[in-house]
Write an enzyme that holds these catalytic residues in place. Structure first.
Site, PDB file in Angstrom:
ATOM      1  N   HIS A  56      18.163 -53.522  41.051  1.00 36.92           N
ATOM      2  CA  HIS A  56      18.933 -54.812  41.771  1.00 36.92           C
ATOM      3  C   HIS A  56      19.464 -54.211  43.117  1.00 36.92           C
ATOM      4  O   HIS A  56      19.951 -53.050  43.075  1.00 36.92           O
ATOM      5  CB  HIS A  56      19.984 -55.220  40.796  1.00 36.92           C
ATOM      6  CG  HIS A  56      19.720 -55.927  39.682  1.00 36.92           C
ATOM      7  ND1 HIS A  56      19.381 -55.409  38.366  1.00 36.92           N
ATOM      8  CD2 HIS A  56      19.079 -57.420  39.296  1.00 36.92           C
ATOM      9  CE1 HIS A  56      19.019 -56.050  37.443  1.00 36.92           C
ATOM     10  NE2 HIS A  56      18.753 -57.401  38.196  1.00 36.92           N
ATOM     11  N   HIS A 105      12.620 -59.301  27.711  1.00 35.80           N
ATOM     12  CA  HIS A 105      13.495 -59.285  28.745  1.00 35.80           C
ATOM     13  C   HIS A 105      14.935 -58.573  28.282  1.00 35.80           C
ATOM     14  O   HIS A 105      15.922 -58.038  28.836  1.00 35.80           O
ATOM     15  CB  HIS A 105      13.922 -60.295  29.449  1.00 35.80           C
ATOM     16  CG  HIS A 105      14.292 -60.301  30.736  1.00 35.80           C
ATOM     17  ND1 HIS A 105      13.480 -59.633  32.049  1.00 35.80           N
ATOM     18  CD2 HIS A 105      15.609 -60.437  31.559  1.00 35.80           C
ATOM     19  CE1 HIS A 105      14.201 -59.712  33.143  1.00 35.80           C
ATOM     20  NE2 HIS A 105      15.362 -60.165  32.773  1.00 35.80           N
ATOM     21  N   ARG A 150      11.155 -54.268  33.486  1.00 34.40           N
ATOM     22  CA  ARG A 150      10.634 -55.756  33.092  1.00 34.40           C
ATOM     23  C   ARG A 150       9.343 -55.388  32.248  1.00 34.40           C
ATOM     24  O   ARG A 150       8.560 -54.572  32.472  1.00 34.40           O
ATOM     25  CB  ARG A 150      10.122 -56.724  34.365  1.00 34.40           C
ATOM     26  CG  ARG A 150      11.402 -56.981  35.306  1.00 34.40           C
ATOM     27  CD  ARG A 150      10.872 -57.641  36.549  1.00 34.40           C
ATOM     28  NE  ARG A 150      12.154 -58.144  37.400  1.00 34.40           N
ATOM     29  CZ  ARG A 150      12.477 -57.176  38.519  1.00 34.40           C
ATOM     30  NH1 ARG A 150      11.928 -56.052  38.467  1.00 34.40           N
ATOM     31  NH2 ARG A 150      13.557 -57.601  39.094  1.00 34.40           N
ATOM     32  N   ARG A 195      15.889 -54.887  29.103  1.00 36.48           N
ATOM     33  CA  ARG A 195      16.401 -54.897  30.462  1.00 36.48           C
ATOM     34  C   ARG A 195      17.673 -55.198  30.602  1.00 36.48           C
ATOM     35  O   ARG A 195      18.632 -54.677  31.074  1.00 36.48           O
ATOM     36  CB  ARG A 195      15.686 -55.521  31.380  1.00 36.48           C
ATOM     37  CG  ARG A 195      16.031 -55.445  32.952  1.00 36.48           C
ATOM     38  CD  ARG A 195      15.103 -56.203  33.952  1.00 36.48           C
ATOM     39  NE  ARG A 195      15.430 -56.533  34.874  1.00 36.48           N
ATOM     40  CZ  ARG A 195      15.633 -55.677  36.064  1.00 36.48           C
ATOM     41  NH1 ARG A 195      15.096 -54.283  35.871  1.00 36.48           N
ATOM     42  NH2 ARG A 195      15.941 -55.904  37.272  1.00 36.48           N
ATOM     43  N   LYS A 246       8.047 -57.085  40.286  1.00 35.37           N
ATOM     44  CA  LYS A 246       8.463 -58.913  40.654  1.00 35.37           C
ATOM     45  C   LYS A 246       8.807 -58.776  42.096  1.00 35.37           C
ATOM     46  O   LYS A 246       8.472 -59.693  42.702  1.00 35.37           O
ATOM     47  CB  LYS A 246       9.231 -59.351  39.593  1.00 35.37           C
ATOM     48  CG  LYS A 246       9.528 -60.723  39.900  1.00 35.37           C
ATOM     49  CD  LYS A 246      10.444 -61.320  38.838  1.00 35.37           C
ATOM     50  CE  LYS A 246      11.012 -62.902  39.167  1.00 35.37           C
ATOM     51  NZ  LYS A 246      11.883 -63.411  38.030  1.00 35.37           N
ATOM     52  N   TYR A 288      23.213 -59.860  34.521  1.00 35.01           N
ATOM     53  CA  TYR A 288      22.412 -59.198  33.304  1.00 35.01           C
ATOM     54  C   TYR A 288      23.725 -58.466  32.647  1.00 35.01           C
ATOM     55  O   TYR A 288      23.328 -58.176  31.400  1.00 35.01           O
ATOM     56  CB  TYR A 288      21.678 -58.034  33.746  1.00 35.01           C
ATOM     57  CG  TYR A 288      20.390 -58.773  34.392  1.00 35.01           C
ATOM     58  CD1 TYR A 288      19.295 -58.713  33.388  1.00 35.01           C
ATOM     59  CD2 TYR A 288      20.283 -59.222  35.910  1.00 35.01           C
ATOM     60  CE1 TYR A 288      18.149 -59.101  33.781  1.00 35.01           C
ATOM     61  CE2 TYR A 288      19.020 -59.626  35.969  1.00 35.01           C
ATOM     62  CZ  TYR A 288      17.814 -59.714  35.207  1.00 35.01           C
ATOM     63  OH  TYR A 288      16.722 -60.053  35.602  1.00 35.01           O
TER      64      TYR A 288
END
Length: 384
Positions: free
Chosen positions: A359, A333, A226, A336, A253, A368
């Site tokens: 993840h 983003h 991120r 990523r 995060k 994603y």
């Protein structure tokens, strides 16, 4: 401000920091340790909030200044204990309460509560007040943004010991109606795929800013970080080894308690190698400690200021625009998302992709992987 029992104020971390200046006049905001909030909090709101507190910032890292007294429990939204100490609380307790919420969350809460105050409503609020606010803003904000406003309102009611109106059936039904009316699909930044990344990198030269941005883009892509994680990297977080390098993410995060995780980045097999690019930048900048990615002025002079998370996004947009792409479609983003999508297209397993992205589940990774396999073994292709 219309709040009866507290006043939101910004911290000293919201003071403007230096910025990179690119040839097109765009600027990359930087901050030592904290992300710039220029794109997240409207300056008019910030000014109004500062004015409401007499121009005071409320001390170090104060996002919400609770002035209600007496309180049975300490406010969890980082109360200004220095100005109005709660009876009987030791300094360690005050410090831990202050650290109970991430700085970015505090800033988001402060901005959301300022928006609520600007609508003429007060805290504590009734369920009807909040339902009316949601109805007014339904065609202004996305559903996800309204949900964040509700989280801020719920938190502040709990903090002052008031009944939480967000839990009421009226508010819940209003949100369900908004979701059904406006939908819940979120705008997603376009993934910066490998070939597009290479086209962008090919446009870079050998100026200090080019060397830094090359390392930033390649490292961000190779680690699927991120933007805040990329900005927070220190030299000590990277270990170069015979096969490439280990990169440690201390906090993220989804890891607010700093358990940390390490990503292995092997040497690249193409003309663009993330390991080599990072080594070149660290050697050029003579970085032996502290932040890896720092602010560079328009004359090419390096500073000790850490580039911000917002600055990472600006680098992506500026460099993608220089390569002929529409910068409005991309964000920080995109690196990523681009890694996840490109890896899936290259045939990497979702397990291996998740080892890099962090993840925890297939479901969280799925959004994603942008249309990576929609055409692979497509059912229509078997018939038409």
């Amino acid at each position: 401000m219309k709040f009866d029992r507290f006043t939101p104020v910004f911290s000293k971390d919201d003071v403007a920091a230096p910025a990179d200046t690119y040839d097109d006049g765009s600027r990359v905001a930087c901050h030592d340790g904290e992300a710039s909030r220029h794109s997240e909090i409207d300056h008019s709101v910030k000014s109004d909030m500062m004015a409401s507190s007499g121009g005071k910032t409320g001390g170090d890292k104060i996002a919400i200044n609770c002035t209600a007294r007496p309180l049975d429990e300490p406010c969890a939204i980082n109360c200004n204990f220095a100005d109005q100490p709660l009876q009987g609380l030791s300094t360690p307790v005050r410090d831990f309460v202050s650290s109970s919420i991430a700085p970015a969350t505090k800033r988001a809460y402060a901005a959301d509560l300022a928006t609520y105050a600007a609508s003429g409503r007060k805290i504590p609020s009734s369920p009807q007040d909040i339902a009316e606010f949601l109805a007014e803003k339904a065609d202004v904000y996305a559903v996800a943004t309204l949900q964040r406003h509700l989280a801020a309102l719920a938190k502040v009611h709990r903090a002052i010991g008031a009944r939480d109106p967000v839990k009421s059936e009226l508010v819940a039904s209003t949100m369900r109606g908004i979701r059904r009316t406006f939908g819940v699909a979120q705008r997603q930044a376009k993934a910066l795929l490998r070939d597009d990344l290479f086209a962008t990198l090919d446009k870079l030269g050998e100026r200090p800013k080019d060397v830094r941005d090359r390392a930033l883009l390649l490292l961000g892509f190779a680690t699927a970080m991120r933007r805040s994680e990329l900005a927070a990297l220190d030299v000590a977080d990277v270990e170069f080894i015979a096969k490439g390098m280990f990169v440690t993410i201390r906090r993220s995060k989804t890891d607010q308690e700093a358990q940390g995780r390490t990503i292995a980045v092997p040497f690249g097999r193409t003309r663009h190698c993330p390991v080599t690019a990072l080594k070149d930048w660290l050697e050029l900048a003579e970085r032996r400690e502290g932040p890896i990615f720092v602010y560079i002025d328009k004359h090419g002079n390096l500073s000790s200021w850490r580039i911000s998370g917002g600055g990472v996004g600006h680098v992506v947009k500026a460099r993608i625009a220089a390569a002929g792409y529409d910068p409005a479609l991309f964000s920080g983003h995109s690196l990523r998302a681009g890694f996840a999508t490109s890896a899936a297209q290259a045939g990497a397993s979702t397990y291996k992709i998740r080892q890099v992205t962090g993840h925890r589940s297939e479901a969280s990774l799925a959004r994603y992987i942008r249309d990576a396999d929609l055409f692979a073994d497509n059912a229509v292709a078997r018939m038409l």
